[in-house]
Design a protein around this motif. Sequence first.
Motif, mmCIF file in Angstrom:
data_model
loop_
_atom_site.group_PDB
_atom_site.id
_atom_site.type_symbol
_atom_site.label_atom_id
_atom_site.label_comp_id
_atom_site.label_asym_id
_atom_site.label_seq_id
_atom_site.Cartn_x
_atom_site.Cartn_y
_atom_site.Cartn_z
ATOM 1 N N THR A 28 6.326 -35.955 17.642
ATOM 2 C CA THR A 28 7.207 -37.380 17.950
ATOM 3 C C THR A 28 7.412 -38.411 17.019
ATOM 4 O O THR A 28 9.165 -38.591 16.652
ATOM 5 N N HIS A 29 6.508 -38.425 16.203
ATOM 6 C CA HIS A 29 6.240 -39.447 14.894
ATOM 7 C C HIS A 29 6.752 -39.329 13.934
ATOM 8 O O HIS A 29 7.598 -40.075 13.226
ATOM 9 N N PHE A 30 6.403 -38.204 13.762
ATOM 10 C CA PHE A 30 7.524 -37.894 12.911
ATOM 11 C C PHE A 30 8.697 -37.618 12.832
ATOM 12 O O PHE A 30 9.384 -37.595 11.931
ATOM 13 N N VAL A 31 9.485 -36.947 13.758
ATOM 14 C CA VAL A 31 10.862 -36.632 13.878
ATOM 15 C C VAL A 31 11.436 -38.171 13.873
ATOM 16 O O VAL A 31 12.470 -38.512 13.763
ATOM 17 N N GLY A 58 16.001 -45.276 16.783
ATOM 18 C CA GLY A 58 15.564 -43.519 17.421
ATOM 19 C C GLY A 58 14.065 -43.979 16.540
ATOM 20 O O GLY A 58 13.481 -42.755 17.555
ATOM 21 N N ALA A 59 13.681 -43.885 15.892
ATOM 22 C CA ALA A 59 12.185 -44.216 15.430
ATOM 23 C C ALA A 59 11.292 -44.445 16.643
ATOM 24 O O ALA A 59 10.120 -44.288 17.059
ATOM 25 N N HIS A 67 3.961 -41.675 22.853
ATOM 26 C CA HIS A 67 2.893 -43.122 23.859
ATOM 27 C C HIS A 67 2.567 -43.040 25.056
ATOM 28 O O HIS A 67 1.690 -42.324 25.726
ATOM 29 N N PHE A 68 4.168 -42.981 25.642
ATOM 30 C CA PHE A 68 3.854 -43.044 27.387
ATOM 31 C C PHE A 68 4.511 -41.769 28.209
ATOM 32 O O PHE A 68 3.768 -41.593 28.881
#
Length: 114
Positions: A28-31, A58-59, A67-68
């Motif tokens: 998710t961080h990469f996207v 968006g980031a 995280h959540f």
Amino acid sequence: MPRPQFDSFGDFYAYYLDEHTECATRITHFVGTGFFLMCGFLMGILLNPWLFPIGVLGAYFCAWIGHFVFERNRPATFSFPLWSLIADFRMFFELCLRVRRFRLCNRCKERALA
């Protein structure tokens, strides 16, 4: 829980990686970071300043889902905004260069075997 203290970015980055052990969180961080970079690139081509806040939102949306939902922890951005931003870009480029991998971490493996 007391806020951790760090003497260097290297110390913080070790903490940052420990807060991103789930493979889904890294994805998710990469996207999200990729989306931000794409918006920045398009902003430069199209000269549309609205792409910058769209990229930022968006980031953060992607990262916070990681995280959540998956990691179940509080993003380091809340306590260490600048170092978190730098660490996020570092992790993004390490993933691109395959210095770091999207592998199943130990917790993911344990859940898969359960």
